[in-house]
Motif scaffolding. Structure first.
Motif, PDB file in Angstrom:
ATOM      1  N   MET A   1      34.603 -61.983  -6.599  1.00  0.00           N
ATOM      2  CA  MET A   1      33.193 -61.651  -6.785  1.00  0.00           C
ATOM      3  C   MET A   1      32.707 -61.974  -8.194  1.00  0.00           C
ATOM      4  O   MET A   1      31.536 -61.823  -8.495  1.00  0.00           O
ATOM      5  N   GLY A   2      33.634 -62.377  -9.042  1.00  0.00           N
ATOM      6  CA  GLY A   2      33.247 -62.868 -10.356  1.00  0.00           C
ATOM      7  C   GLY A   2      33.017 -64.367 -10.284  1.00  0.00           C
ATOM      8  O   GLY A   2      33.890 -65.122  -9.843  1.00  0.00           O
ATOM      9  N   SER A  43      28.778 -63.632 -14.410  1.00  0.00           N
ATOM     10  CA  SER A  43      28.887 -62.329 -13.738  1.00  0.00           C
ATOM     11  C   SER A  43      29.146 -61.238 -14.764  1.00  0.00           C
ATOM     12  O   SER A  43      30.053 -61.361 -15.597  1.00  0.00           O
ATOM     13  N   GLN A  44      28.382 -60.161 -14.682  1.00  0.00           N
ATOM     14  CA  GLN A  44      28.523 -59.123 -15.703  1.00  0.00           C
ATOM     15  C   GLN A  44      27.957 -57.788 -15.247  1.00  0.00           C
ATOM     16  O   GLN A  44      27.071 -57.727 -14.391  1.00  0.00           O
ATOM     17  N   TRP A  45      28.525 -56.737 -15.827  1.00  0.00           N
ATOM     18  CA  TRP A  45      27.903 -55.418 -15.791  1.00  0.00           C
ATOM     19  C   TRP A  45      27.059 -55.260 -17.043  1.00  0.00           C
ATOM     20  O   TRP A  45      27.537 -55.503 -18.155  1.00  0.00           O
ATOM     21  N   ILE A 221      24.327 -51.724 -13.914  1.00  0.00           N
ATOM     22  CA  ILE A 221      23.637 -52.791 -13.193  1.00  0.00           C
ATOM     23  C   ILE A 221      24.493 -54.048 -13.289  1.00  0.00           C
ATOM     24  O   ILE A 221      24.818 -54.507 -14.383  1.00  0.00           O
ATOM     25  N   GLY A 222      24.853 -54.608 -12.140  1.00  0.00           N
ATOM     26  CA  GLY A 222      25.619 -55.848 -12.102  1.00  0.00           C
ATOM     27  C   GLY A 222      24.725 -57.021 -11.761  1.00  0.00           C
ATOM     28  O   GLY A 222      23.849 -56.920 -10.894  1.00  0.00           O
ATOM     29  N   GLU A 223      24.945 -58.142 -12.425  1.00  0.00           N
ATOM     30  CA  GLU A 223      24.123 -59.331 -12.213  1.00  0.00           C
ATOM     31  C   GLU A 223      24.999 -60.576 -12.129  1.00  0.00           C
ATOM     32  O   GLU A 223      26.095 -60.617 -12.697  1.00  0.00           O
ATOM     33  N   LEU A 224      24.501 -61.565 -11.401  1.00  0.00           N
ATOM     34  CA  LEU A 224      25.173 -62.854 -11.235  1.00  0.00           C
ATOM     35  C   LEU A 224      26.561 -62.720 -10.603  1.00  0.00           C
ATOM     36  O   LEU A 224      27.438 -63.545 -10.839  1.00  0.00           O
ATOM     37  N   PHE A 225      26.760 -61.681  -9.788  1.00  0.00           N
ATOM     38  CA  PHE A 225      28.003 -61.586  -9.031  1.00  0.00           C
ATOM     39  C   PHE A 225      28.016 -62.703  -7.980  1.00  0.00           C
ATOM     40  O   PHE A 225      26.982 -63.044  -7.409  1.00  0.00           O
ATOM     41  N   PRO A 259      32.854 -58.396 -14.696  1.00  0.00           N
ATOM     42  CA  PRO A 259      33.144 -57.255 -13.825  1.00  0.00           C
ATOM     43  C   PRO A 259      34.613 -57.073 -13.478  1.00  0.00           C
ATOM     44  O   PRO A 259      35.023 -55.957 -13.157  1.00  0.00           O
ATOM     45  N   ASN A 260      35.408 -58.161 -13.499  1.00  0.00           N
ATOM     46  CA  ASN A 260      36.814 -58.031 -13.086  1.00  0.00           C
ATOM     47  C   ASN A 260      36.888 -57.202 -11.804  1.00  0.00           C
ATOM     48  O   ASN A 260      37.523 -56.148 -11.755  1.00  0.00           O
ATOM     49  N   ILE A 261      36.247 -57.710 -10.751  1.00  0.00           N
ATOM     50  CA  ILE A 261      35.998 -56.906  -9.557  1.00  0.00           C
ATOM     51  C   ILE A 261      36.572 -57.574  -8.317  1.00  0.00           C
ATOM     52  O   ILE A 261      36.651 -58.804  -8.233  1.00  0.00           O
TER      53      ILE A 261
END
Length: 265
Positions: A1-2, A43-45, A221-225, A259-261
């Motif tokens: 998801m990153g 991708s980031q929080w 808030i997460g964006e660009l996932f 995010p390391n998600i």
């Protein structure tokens, strides 16, 4: 998801693409690497130090908990930094609202580099069609289609034009009082999307959600996932809920983080 860390390879707002160096050690027996990056470029929080809010009766904007700009720029002060999220992680039940697929089925055409809005009524309808019942503590993901458009539709010239635009346009969730109340009443633990600003930008209504969600509530808030593979998996299983686990960077005083998600079905 990153998403690929090299993207957005044509970022906006004077942000710089990620730079990656590989450094030899011991005459090539081993290697290190060096990253020079702005987490906001991919991708980031958004952490609590990212965005501030106005306070009635005050001229100075403040961040979550009344934190000031002076506290954030003081490198000896790590108040509301990312290290707090890193110690606990961000984990729980994720729920995907696949607006991009829903809109495509209905012949709704739009560019994600516009002020196209995902309205609250759309989210509620998608949830109804997918038999999604939101629960307190859910992590909400909204797929708008940014990463797909960037990777498969846009030319290098279009990406460069976006990067040079001093007034970029970003599709996203509508910024309204009704949306704000729904996010609060539903009890989400975090919200994320593949869009650049999560919400539509510039704001098209009476509310700028970042001010309330980050600076007021302290909600990530997460964006660009990158939600493309997740959307395919949800469609294959006809299930739009899953477990997610994310560990932000353990950076004292950090503002944002990859995010390391991962999602687990």
């Amino acid at each position: 998801m990153g998403w690929d860390m090299t993207k957005l390879d044509y970022p906006n707002l004077n942000r710089q693409p990620c730079q990656h160096q590989i450094i030899p050690l011991l005459d090539g027996v081993a290697f290190d690497d060096i990253f020079t990056m702005n987490p906001q470029q991919s991708s980031q929080w958004d952490g609590l130090r990212h965005f501030s809010q106005t306070v009635p009766g005050q001229t100075q904007r403040v961040f979550y908990g009344g934190t000031t700009s002076e506290e954030i720029t003081d490198r000896k002060n790590d108040r509301i930094g990312l290290q707090h999220w890193a110690r606990e992680g961000i984990a729980g039940r994720g729920v995907l609202i696949d607006y991009a697929a829903w809109a495509e089925k209905r012949g709704i055409k739009y560019s994600t580099f516009s002020t196209h809005q995902v309205r609250l009524a759309d989210i509620v309808e998608i949830a109804r069609e997918c038999n999604i019942t939101f629960q307190k503590g859910d992590i909400l993901f909204v797929r708008v289609g940014v990463t797909k458009e960037w990777d498969t539709v846009m030319t290098d010239a279009q990406k460069q034009e976006y990067s040079n635009n001093p007034s970029p346009l970003h599709a996203g969730v509508e910024g309204t009082t009704d949306m704000l109340r729904w996010l609060w009443d539903t009890g989400f633990a975090a919200i994320a999307s593949d869009s650049i600003s999560w919400e539509v930008y510039p704001p098209q209504a009476d509310v700028f959600l970042h001010e309330y969600v980050l600076a007021g509530w302290g909600m990530p808030i997460g964006e660009l996932f990158d939600l493309e593979a997740l959307a395919r998996m949800c469609q294959e299983h006809q299930r739009w809920s899953f477990f997610v686990a994310s560990i932000p960077l353990n950076m004292p005083g950090g503002v944002s983080s990859p995010p390391n998600i991962m999602a687990v079905f």
